[in-house]
Scaffold this motif. Structure first.
Motif, PDB file in Angstrom:
ATOM      1  N   ASP A 215      34.305  -9.072   8.686  1.00  0.00           N
ATOM      2  CA  ASP A 215      34.081 -10.462   8.271  1.00  0.00           C
ATOM      3  C   ASP A 215      34.978 -11.402   9.070  1.00  0.00           C
ATOM      4  OD1 ASP A 215      32.319  -9.577   6.244  1.00  0.00           O
ATOM      5  OD2 ASP A 215      33.961  -9.439   4.790  1.00  0.00           O
ATOM      6  N   ALA A 216      36.226 -10.990   9.251  1.00  0.00           N
ATOM      7  CA  ALA A 216      37.186 -11.831   9.967  1.00  0.00           C
ATOM      8  C   ALA A 216      36.768 -12.035  11.422  1.00  0.00           C
ATOM      9  CB  ALA A 216      38.579 -11.206   9.901  1.00  0.00           C
ATOM     10  N   ILE A 217      36.349 -10.974  12.092  1.00  0.00           N
ATOM     11  CA  ILE A 217      35.978 -11.125  13.496  1.00  0.00           C
ATOM     12  C   ILE A 217      34.709 -11.964  13.630  1.00  0.00           C
ATOM     13  CG2 ILE A 217      34.577  -9.044  13.929  1.00  0.00           C
ATOM     14  CD1 ILE A 217      36.348  -8.708  16.495  1.00  0.00           C
ATOM     15  N   THR A 218      33.777 -11.799  12.699  1.00  0.00           N
ATOM     16  CA  THR A 218      32.561 -12.606  12.719  1.00  0.00           C
ATOM     17  C   THR A 218      32.893 -14.084  12.549  1.00  0.00           C
ATOM     18  OG1 THR A 218      31.197 -10.795  11.909  1.00  0.00           O
ATOM     19  CG2 THR A 218      30.348 -13.017  11.563  1.00  0.00           C
ATOM     20  N   GLU A 219      33.789 -14.395  11.631  1.00  0.00           N
ATOM     21  CA  GLU A 219      34.169 -15.790  11.404  1.00  0.00           C
ATOM     22  C   GLU A 219      34.901 -16.369  12.616  1.00  0.00           C
ATOM     23  OE1 GLU A 219      36.487 -18.577   8.169  1.00  0.00           O
ATOM     24  OE2 GLU A 219      35.449 -16.773   7.496  1.00  0.00           O
ATOM     25  N   LEU A 220      35.777 -15.587  13.216  1.00  0.00           N
ATOM     26  CA  LEU A 220      36.481 -16.065  14.414  1.00  0.00           C
ATOM     27  C   LEU A 220      35.507 -16.349  15.560  1.00  0.00           C
ATOM     28  CD1 LEU A 220      39.693 -13.864  14.506  1.00  0.00           C
ATOM     29  CD2 LEU A 220      39.589 -16.364  14.388  1.00  0.00           C
ATOM     30  N   ILE A 221      34.550 -15.468  15.757  1.00  0.00           N
ATOM     31  CA  ILE A 221      33.547 -15.662  16.806  1.00  0.00           C
ATOM     32  C   ILE A 221      32.826 -16.986  16.587  1.00  0.00           C
ATOM     33  CG2 ILE A 221      31.304 -14.822  17.645  1.00  0.00           C
ATOM     34  CD1 ILE A 221      32.443 -11.936  17.204  1.00  0.00           C
ATOM     35  N   GLU A 222      32.408 -17.235  15.353  1.00  0.00           N
ATOM     36  CA  GLU A 222      31.689 -18.463  15.025  1.00  0.00           C
ATOM     37  C   GLU A 222      32.581 -19.699  15.171  1.00  0.00           C
ATOM     38  OE1 GLU A 222      30.066 -17.862  11.113  1.00  0.00           O
ATOM     39  OE2 GLU A 222      28.785 -16.212  11.804  1.00  0.00           O
ATOM     40  N   LYS A 223      33.770 -19.662  14.578  1.00  0.00           N
ATOM     41  CA  LYS A 223      34.648 -20.834  14.595  1.00  0.00           C
ATOM     42  C   LYS A 223      35.151 -21.180  15.991  1.00  0.00           C
ATOM     43  CE  LYS A 223      36.153 -20.924   9.879  1.00  0.00           C
ATOM     44  NZ  LYS A 223      36.354 -22.166   9.221  1.00  0.00           N
ATOM     45  N   LEU A 224      35.401 -20.171  16.819  1.00  0.00           N
ATOM     46  CA  LEU A 224      35.914 -20.419  18.163  1.00  0.00           C
ATOM     47  C   LEU A 224      34.803 -20.605  19.193  1.00  0.00           C
ATOM     48  CD1 LEU A 224      38.864 -17.850  18.169  1.00  0.00           C
ATOM     49  CD2 LEU A 224      38.993 -20.334  17.817  1.00  0.00           C
ATOM     50  N   GLY A 225      33.562 -20.386  18.783  1.00  0.00           N
ATOM     51  CA  GLY A 225      32.438 -20.551  19.690  1.00  0.00           C
ATOM     52  C   GLY A 225      32.412 -19.526  20.819  1.00  0.00           C
ATOM     53  N   ILE A 226      32.899 -18.337  20.523  1.00  0.00           N
ATOM     54  CA  ILE A 226      32.948 -17.273  21.524  1.00  0.00           C
ATOM     55  C   ILE A 226      31.643 -16.497  21.481  1.00  0.00           C
ATOM     56  CG2 ILE A 226      34.138 -15.135  22.165  1.00  0.00           C
ATOM     57  CD1 ILE A 226      36.615 -16.269  20.720  1.00  0.00           C
ATOM     58  N   ASP A 227      31.157 -16.084  22.635  1.00  0.00           N
ATOM     59  CA  ASP A 227      29.983 -15.224  22.685  1.00  0.00           C
ATOM     60  C   ASP A 227      30.412 -13.833  22.220  1.00  0.00           C
ATOM     61  OD1 ASP A 227      27.785 -13.588  23.423  1.00  0.00           O
ATOM     62  OD2 ASP A 227      27.282 -14.960  25.046  1.00  0.00           O
ATOM     63  N   LYS A 228      29.691 -13.268  21.292  1.00  0.00           N
ATOM     64  CA  LYS A 228      30.046 -11.960  20.729  1.00  0.00           C
ATOM     65  C   LYS A 228      30.233 -10.909  21.824  1.00  0.00           C
ATOM     66  CE  LYS A 228      28.435  -8.372  17.613  1.00  0.00           C
ATOM     67  NZ  LYS A 228      27.481  -8.009  16.571  1.00  0.00           N
ATOM     68  N   LYS A 229      29.430 -10.975  22.874  1.00  0.00           N
ATOM     69  CA  LYS A 229      29.529  -9.966  23.939  1.00  0.00           C
ATOM     70  C   LYS A 229      30.879  -9.999  24.644  1.00  0.00           C
ATOM     71  CE  LYS A 229      27.427 -12.579  27.731  1.00  0.00           C
ATOM     72  NZ  LYS A 229      28.661 -12.857  28.418  1.00  0.00           N
ATOM     73  N   ASP A 230      31.627 -11.071  24.475  1.00  0.00           N
ATOM     74  CA  ASP A 230      32.942 -11.217  25.106  1.00  0.00           C
ATOM     75  C   ASP A 230      34.092 -10.831  24.182  1.00  0.00           C
ATOM     76  OD1 ASP A 230      31.774 -12.156  27.482  1.00  0.00           O
ATOM     77  OD2 ASP A 230      31.736 -14.211  26.708  1.00  0.00           O
TER      78      ASP A 230
END
Length: 99
Positions: free
Chosen positions: A29-44
C-alpha cells in the motif's frame, strides 16, 4: 495488548527485531501511494525484501527483488532473486543492474 486492534506486529525469525504496522496497511500500500503521490512511473520503481511482510511490496513495485535467504512466499513473486543479506544482496543487484 492495548493497541492490538490498531497495530500488527511481525517478529522476524532470523533477526532480533519486529515490524510494527497499522492493521490493514501493507508495504505494498505504501509503495503504491508513493508512486501515485510522487508521479513516478511504476516501471521505474524497485522494492527489496526478504520476509513475508514484503510480499505485497514486491508485487506492487515495478521490479521486486528478494534476497536468496528470503521467505519462499515472497520469492515466489519476485522479478529477481539476489544474493542473501549476508552477501550484499542489495548492493550486488544495484551494481549489476542499475549502475
Amino acid at each position: 495488548e492495548e493497541f492490538k486492534d490498531v497495530f500488527t506486529c511481525a517478529k522476524h525469525v532470523r533477526e532480533n527485531f519486529i515490524d510494527i504496522t497499522l492493521k490493514g496497511v501493507t508495504k505494498g500500500d505504501a509503495i503504491t501511494e508513493l508512486i501515485e503521490k510522487l508521479g513516478i512511473d511504476k516501471k521505474d520503481t524497485y522494492a527489496f525484501g526478504d520476509a513475508d511482510n514484503d510480499y505485497d511490496m514486491t508485487l506492487n513495485a515495478g521490479i521486486g527483488v528478494v534476497m536468496a535467504n528470503g521467505s519462499e512466499k515472497t520469492k515466489s513473486v519476485a522479478d529477481y532473486i539476489t544474493d542473501d543479506n549476508d552477501h550484499d544482496g542489495i548492493g550486488n543487484y544495484i551494481e549489476k543492474y542499475i549502475l
